[in-house]
Scaffold this active site. Sequence first.
Site, PDB file in Angstrom:
ATOM      1  N   GLN A 127       4.994 -18.612  -4.063  1.00  0.00           N
ATOM      2  CA  GLN A 127       4.724 -19.025  -2.732  1.00  0.00           C
ATOM      3  C   GLN A 127       3.896 -17.911  -2.188  1.00  0.00           C
ATOM      4  OE1 GLN A 127       8.014 -19.407   0.163  1.00  0.00           O
ATOM      5  NE2 GLN A 127       7.139 -20.974   1.256  1.00  0.00           N
ATOM      6  N   GLY A 128       2.586 -18.147  -1.757  1.00  0.00           N
ATOM      7  CA  GLY A 128       1.911 -16.982  -1.212  1.00  0.00           C
ATOM      8  C   GLY A 128       1.787 -17.127   0.253  1.00  0.00           C
ATOM      9  N   TYR A 129       2.868 -16.659   1.067  1.00  0.00           N
ATOM     10  CA  TYR A 129       2.862 -16.831   2.568  1.00  0.00           C
ATOM     11  C   TYR A 129       2.717 -15.457   3.132  1.00  0.00           C
ATOM     12  CZ  TYR A 129       3.967 -21.837   2.897  1.00  0.00           C
ATOM     13  OH  TYR A 129       4.121 -23.366   3.015  1.00  0.00           O
ATOM     14  N   SER A 130       3.739 -14.635   2.789  1.00  0.00           N
ATOM     15  CA  SER A 130       4.071 -13.515   3.661  1.00  0.00           C
ATOM     16  C   SER A 130       2.881 -12.312   3.210  1.00  0.00           C
ATOM     17  CB  SER A 130       5.168 -12.608   3.087  1.00  0.00           C
ATOM     18  OG  SER A 130       6.573 -13.734   3.736  1.00  0.00           O
ATOM     19  N   SER A 162       8.044 -14.103  -4.242  1.00  0.00           N
ATOM     20  CA  SER A 162       9.348 -14.158  -5.516  1.00  0.00           C
ATOM     21  C   SER A 162       8.532 -14.792  -6.809  1.00  0.00           C
ATOM     22  CB  SER A 162      10.355 -15.040  -4.794  1.00  0.00           C
ATOM     23  OG  SER A 162      11.092 -14.660  -3.664  1.00  0.00           O
ATOM     24  N   GLU A 245      11.802 -26.931   2.128  1.00  0.00           N
ATOM     25  CA  GLU A 245      12.998 -25.720   1.711  1.00  0.00           C
ATOM     26  C   GLU A 245      14.255 -25.936   2.366  1.00  0.00           C
ATOM     27  OE1 GLU A 245      12.343 -21.029   1.195  1.00  0.00           O
ATOM     28  OE2 GLU A 245      11.348 -21.943   2.834  1.00  0.00           O
ATOM     29  N   SER A 368      13.037 -14.456   9.100  1.00  0.00           N
ATOM     30  CA  SER A 368      14.041 -13.358   9.519  1.00  0.00           C
ATOM     31  C   SER A 368      14.783 -13.971  10.642  1.00  0.00           C
ATOM     32  CB  SER A 368      13.364 -12.150   9.969  1.00  0.00           C
ATOM     33  OG  SER A 368      12.459 -12.391  11.170  1.00  0.00           O
ATOM     34  N   ASN A 369      16.069 -13.486  10.858  1.00  0.00           N
ATOM     35  CA  ASN A 369      16.877 -13.685  11.794  1.00  0.00           C
ATOM     36  C   ASN A 369      16.130 -13.675  13.387  1.00  0.00           C
ATOM     37  OD1 ASN A 369      18.808 -14.259  10.150  1.00  0.00           O
ATOM     38  ND2 ASN A 369      20.393 -12.947  11.154  1.00  0.00           N
ATOM     39  N   GLU A 370      15.438 -12.657  13.588  1.00  0.00           N
ATOM     40  CA  GLU A 370      14.443 -12.529  14.670  1.00  0.00           C
ATOM     41  C   GLU A 370      13.537 -13.586  15.102  1.00  0.00           C
ATOM     42  OE1 GLU A 370      15.955  -8.727  13.524  1.00  0.00           O
ATOM     43  OE2 GLU A 370      14.878 -10.317  12.564  1.00  0.00           O
TER      44      GLU A 370
END
Length: 389
Positions: A127-130, A162, A245, A368-370
């Site tokens: 997966q190429g997101y971040s 990943s 997901e 992330s949690n934020e």
Amino acid sequence: MSSSVEEFRTEVRSWLRAHLTGEFAALRGRGGPGREHEAFAERLAWERHLAAHGWTCVGWPEEHGGRGATLEQQVAFHEEYALADAPARVNHIGEQLLGPTLIAFGTPEQRERFLPRIVAVDELWCQGYSEPDAGSDLANVRTRAELRDGAWVIDGQKIWTSLAHESDWCFVVARTEPGSTRHQGLSYLLVPLDRPGVDIRPITQLTGTSEFNEVFFDGARTDAAHIVGAPGDGWKVAMATLGFERGVSTLGQQVGFRRELEAIIALAKRNGAAADPLIRDRIARAWTGLEIIRGNALRMLDGVAAGAPGPEASIGKIYWATWHRELGELAMDVCGADGLLAAGEPYDLTDWQRLYLFSRSDTLYAGSNEIQRNIIAERVLGLPKEVRG
């Protein structure tokens, strides 16, 4: 639960019992977060064995190579797979993320080209997101792609990708409209990783292993037809992928968490840590939290059954990620001073050390949690949006 679900569950359990033997017996419990380096080639062979017997993509429609399993049957499959301590899957991203996305948004030609190879585990996906400046803020993507001479030409960088070093293809969110910002002007591209202009560099993690990577695109090319949805629809398609997901595999994940907690309890009884009332209190809280995780997962699946995950997806992600990180801390406290010692050369970690170190990332990846709290605050509770510079 209907008899058809119980029959399906029994079939899955019987098949796993019969086939997790011989050359595959040693794979029980291998792989998973922080341990993706374990027996990868053997786990890939196992997954292709699953495919040969029709046990991949069980929830996909039959016309696309799946079993057409109901949501309840899919839950049963993932629970039984986890209960059997079967090895961690290597085709999760293709099966659980990209495949459903292509079924929903892909062209007939894309489905014909890619879906059979995902079912057969002939091609692996990442997966190429971040990106370095767009981790959980996907709308801040800077990777760019330009349509030139019948191909998309891509320049930019992705990070925390990943298993990119084991993958054949990557689905990449790139900015294809010059001058666009935020959610506008993004496109969802399918990019082969064995082409010139693609450089994959593993990232060494706290655990000493490298399941994450940074991926550089320098004039990398993919066919013009390898775009999912129309140009500029990338945000919509990418959000749909994230919705897939948060799927039925979460209940299988919860089974794995329960196994970890039970092992920690057993260790606390053996080494005397259970005599500490504070440790006993934390174990009790962990057990209660595990039941809450299951409740959140079931609530989320109600949303999936209705067509799309609701806010339960974000609530559940925050809760299980924080719980699992705290479980790693509990494990180390139960280990006591022994938890401070690592094996000598070759450097290796115990299961508890690896759990503690890798679970630090649980509150960061997959949103992330934020970011999850912002989603809940702004989109669910209707609070004022965060001020962005």
